[in-house]
Motif scaffolding. Sequence first.
Motif, PDB file in Angstrom:
ATOM      1  N   SER A 171     -29.855  43.837 -43.827  1.00 49.04           N
ATOM      2  CA  SER A 171     -29.893  44.853 -44.929  1.00 49.04           C
ATOM      3  C   SER A 171     -29.861  43.922 -46.046  1.00 49.04           C
ATOM      4  O   SER A 171     -29.372  42.758 -46.089  1.00 49.04           O
ATOM      5  N   ASN A 172     -30.839  44.304 -47.155  1.00 48.08           N
ATOM      6  CA  ASN A 172     -30.830  43.487 -48.189  1.00 48.08           C
ATOM      7  C   ASN A 172     -29.690  43.972 -49.338  1.00 48.08           C
ATOM      8  O   ASN A 172     -29.793  43.566 -50.600  1.00 48.08           O
ATOM      9  N   ALA A 173     -28.898  44.909 -48.928  1.00 47.47           N
ATOM     10  CA  ALA A 173     -27.959  45.374 -50.034  1.00 47.47           C
ATOM     11  C   ALA A 173     -26.488  45.632 -49.530  1.00 47.47           C
ATOM     12  O   ALA A 173     -25.548  45.573 -50.188  1.00 47.47           O
ATOM     13  N   ILE A 174     -26.358  46.040 -48.337  1.00 48.24           N
ATOM     14  CA  ILE A 174     -24.975  46.049 -47.562  1.00 48.24           C
ATOM     15  C   ILE A 174     -24.432  44.767 -47.134  1.00 48.24           C
ATOM     16  O   ILE A 174     -25.011  44.503 -45.934  1.00 48.24           O
ATOM     17  N   THR A 175     -23.396  44.134 -47.618  1.00 48.48           N
ATOM     18  CA  THR A 175     -22.852  42.916 -47.199  1.00 48.48           C
ATOM     19  C   THR A 175     -22.208  43.263 -45.991  1.00 48.48           C
ATOM     20  O   THR A 175     -21.535  44.672 -45.612  1.00 48.48           O
ATOM     21  N   SER A 176     -21.518  42.262 -45.228  1.00 49.56           N
ATOM     22  CA  SER A 176     -20.624  42.464 -44.124  1.00 49.56           C
ATOM     23  C   SER A 176     -19.254  43.074 -44.659  1.00 49.56           C
ATOM     24  O   SER A 176     -18.362  43.999 -44.149  1.00 49.56           O
ATOM     25  N   ALA A 177     -18.870  42.613 -45.844  1.00 52.52           N
ATOM     26  CA  ALA A 177     -17.618  43.308 -46.295  1.00 52.52           C
ATOM     27  C   ALA A 177     -17.702  44.594 -46.712  1.00 52.52           C
ATOM     28  O   ALA A 177     -16.742  45.485 -46.424  1.00 52.52           O
ATOM     29  N   THR A 178     -18.776  44.997 -47.375  1.00 51.92           N
ATOM     30  CA  THR A 178     -18.977  46.606 -47.495  1.00 51.92           C
ATOM     31  C   THR A 178     -19.087  47.358 -46.339  1.00 51.92           C
ATOM     32  O   THR A 178     -18.338  48.426 -46.147  1.00 51.92           O
ATOM     33  N   LEU A 179     -19.687  46.717 -45.215  1.00 53.51           N
ATOM     34  CA  LEU A 179     -20.039  47.379 -43.694  1.00 53.51           C
ATOM     35  C   LEU A 179     -18.382  47.320 -43.438  1.00 53.51           C
ATOM     36  O   LEU A 179     -17.838  48.566 -42.844  1.00 53.51           O
ATOM     37  N   GLY A 234     -36.674  36.979 -46.196  1.00 47.05           N
ATOM     38  CA  GLY A 234     -37.675  37.962 -45.973  1.00 47.05           C
ATOM     39  C   GLY A 234     -37.267  39.016 -45.132  1.00 47.05           C
ATOM     40  O   GLY A 234     -36.207  38.994 -44.715  1.00 47.05           O
ATOM     41  N   GLY A 235     -38.218  39.739 -44.412  1.00 48.86           N
ATOM     42  CA  GLY A 235     -38.037  40.703 -43.346  1.00 48.86           C
ATOM     43  C   GLY A 235     -37.434  41.865 -43.912  1.00 48.86           C
ATOM     44  O   GLY A 235     -37.636  42.321 -44.955  1.00 48.86           O
ATOM     45  N   TRP A 236     -35.820  41.986 -43.365  1.00 48.64           N
ATOM     46  CA  TRP A 236     -35.036  43.133 -43.896  1.00 48.64           C
ATOM     47  C   TRP A 236     -34.332  42.831 -45.149  1.00 48.64           C
ATOM     48  O   TRP A 236     -33.544  43.379 -45.588  1.00 48.64           O
ATOM     49  N   GLY A 237     -34.449  41.187 -45.563  1.00 47.28           N
ATOM     50  CA  GLY A 237     -33.920  40.748 -46.802  1.00 47.28           C
ATOM     51  C   GLY A 237     -32.830  39.907 -46.716  1.00 47.28           C
ATOM     52  O   GLY A 237     -32.445  39.725 -45.833  1.00 47.28           O
ATOM     53  N   GLN A 238     -32.797  39.229 -47.720  1.00 49.93           N
ATOM     54  CA  GLN A 238     -31.810  38.009 -48.228  1.00 49.93           C
ATOM     55  C   GLN A 238     -32.134  37.003 -47.265  1.00 49.93           C
ATOM     56  O   GLN A 238     -32.421  37.037 -46.279  1.00 49.93           O
ATOM     57  N   SER A 239     -31.836  35.883 -47.865  1.00 49.71           N
ATOM     58  CA  SER A 239     -31.949  34.516 -47.161  1.00 49.71           C
ATOM     59  C   SER A 239     -30.765  34.113 -46.452  1.00 49.71           C
ATOM     60  O   SER A 239     -29.520  34.462 -46.727  1.00 49.71           O
ATOM     61  N   ARG A 240     -31.102  33.341 -45.472  1.00 50.93           N
ATOM     62  CA  ARG A 240     -29.731  33.152 -44.335  1.00 50.93           C
ATOM     63  C   ARG A 240     -30.199  31.824 -43.319  1.00 50.93           C
ATOM     64  O   ARG A 240     -31.658  31.456 -43.263  1.00 50.93           O
ATOM     65  N   PRO A 241     -29.133  31.274 -42.811  1.00 53.70           N
ATOM     66  CA  PRO A 241     -29.580  30.162 -41.733  1.00 53.70           C
ATOM     67  C   PRO A 241     -29.865  30.781 -40.488  1.00 53.70           C
ATOM     68  O   PRO A 241     -29.547  31.994 -40.186  1.00 53.70           O
ATOM     69  N   ALA A 242     -30.470  30.026 -39.595  1.00 50.78           N
ATOM     70  CA  ALA A 242     -30.753  30.566 -38.299  1.00 50.78           C
ATOM     71  C   ALA A 242     -30.451  29.182 -37.286  1.00 50.78           C
ATOM     72  O   ALA A 242     -31.061  27.940 -38.010  1.00 50.78           O
ATOM     73  N   LEU A 243     -29.836  29.447 -36.146  1.00 49.90           N
ATOM     74  CA  LEU A 243     -29.606  28.134 -35.201  1.00 49.90           C
ATOM     75  C   LEU A 243     -30.550  28.541 -33.874  1.00 49.90           C
ATOM     76  O   LEU A 243     -30.670  29.693 -33.593  1.00 49.90           O
ATOM     77  N   TRP A 244     -30.990  27.601 -33.377  1.00 51.77           N
ATOM     78  CA  TRP A 244     -31.906  27.816 -32.008  1.00 51.77           C
ATOM     79  C   TRP A 244     -31.558  26.547 -30.863  1.00 51.77           C
ATOM     80  O   TRP A 244     -31.133  25.403 -31.648  1.00 51.77           O
ATOM     81  N   LEU A 245     -31.490  26.911 -29.733  1.00 54.68           N
ATOM     82  CA  LEU A 245     -31.294  26.002 -28.718  1.00 54.68           C
ATOM     83  C   LEU A 245     -32.032  26.341 -27.483  1.00 54.68           C
ATOM     84  O   LEU A 245     -32.433  27.321 -27.084  1.00 54.68           O
TER      85      LEU A 245
END
Length: 469
Positions: free
Chosen positions: A56-64, A384-395
């Motif tokens: 989501s671009n509005a609901i943080t994990s703390a709010t959830l 982008g996508g569903w919103g907000q910038s974030r990191p991602a890891l891959w292996l």
Amino acid sequence: MAKIDMTRNAWRVAMALVATMALGSTQVSAQGLVDRARMLTDRGPASFEVWAHQRSNAITSATLDAFYTGGFLTSDFLNRVLADHPEMATAGLEVGWSKRWSTRPFIKDQWSLTWSVGSDILTRAQWRQDLFALTFIGNAPSVGRQMALSGTGVRLGAFNRVSVGLEQAKSRQRIELSLVQRVAGAEWGIPYGTFLVSEGVDSMEVVMQTYASASVDNLPQDGGFSFGQIMPAYGFGVSGSLPLISDNRPLQLELEFRDVGLLWEPSGGQFAMVDTSLFTTGLPIPIAAYLDDNYVAEPGLTIQNVLDGNTGYEDVVFHTDSAVGRVLMLPSRLNAKLSYWPYDEFMMKAAVRAGNWMPQPELTMGVGWMPDARFAFGLDFRTGGWGQSRPALWLDWRITKKRILSLDIDDPLGFMWRQDMAAYTYGRGFHLTLRRIPGEDKWTRLMGLDRARAFGQSGRRPGPSTRNM
């Protein structure tokens, strides 16, 4: 006699040359037959994938976490949430799996038959900032200002697909025709809506156009709901993949599309619509009950009144009917990825993903490293996508000679959503893939490029075999 000996020697040399050439030709032909037999007996690529993403671009994990735990939500907490709330909030959920096979080459030893099956569950929700404030805080902070509710809605659907097509054995370029079944679907929205309470709190105006639809032939009754009431819809789409590899540069461009087509929704589903314009001056709308002049309780406006059309307000229109058949776009998905290797063990990439009901395209940029011939890992930046910038890891891990296990984790901290370190994350997701890579050409290498020759040398064909590298 000397002349006869010379002639015999010449014949012997000639026969030796002919025998050598014949033997060499036989060896070359034999090697060609071996190579051809190896290509014909080697199975094509195969894969199994499973994924799940919530964001989501509005609901943080703390709010959830606060909503999940329950209890009293303080005004300070709600005001902080509202301060970070965008004008139009979105949230999405994607869950699915896919299995793909390819046969041995059989059309002029160059084309293989490929097919795949899979399922998806997609959910999209969007709502206005004013609706969030009106629901959790009330209209007191917005007295005298018209609150916008337009664009709010929820859409969900469950899909199955079967695809059949052809794949080029060497380039892995693929084209397929997909049969898509929407097992079930539902939608609710507010195309237009406003809410206004005057500054003197002596009048209220509500304008609302809203609708709801569901792929069921009738609403659940007292007897409960049965799966026989669900009305599936069917459609056709085109899927494919187009990998492009540079012969003299360490570049690779991969284009992939899935289910680009139309869905035919049959008639008979349930549809409901409300169109209203209410305006009051000094008198409240009796929603539950009210007292008359003699202080006797009188019934007010109830849900049953609305269903029966006995609202007492001529400006309220409530209509239910069976939906007509319509044609919709399938939830298509488009991917494009560009990879560049400045060194054999190091790569850089940029990727774009769109579709699947996402409100905007998703952009990924990152780097990867291959410390040895069995492992590769990397770090991406995604926005982008569903919103907000974030990191991602891959292996990527080569578990056998021709099988690779890949894992992509979107916003890793989001999986610790009840911890303080994850309070300001906005989602979480993963994509797990197990793939089999065929043949002995450059596509079968685990990751990176051939280390025996430098870039740009003749015969060089950079081409990693994994999704990330």
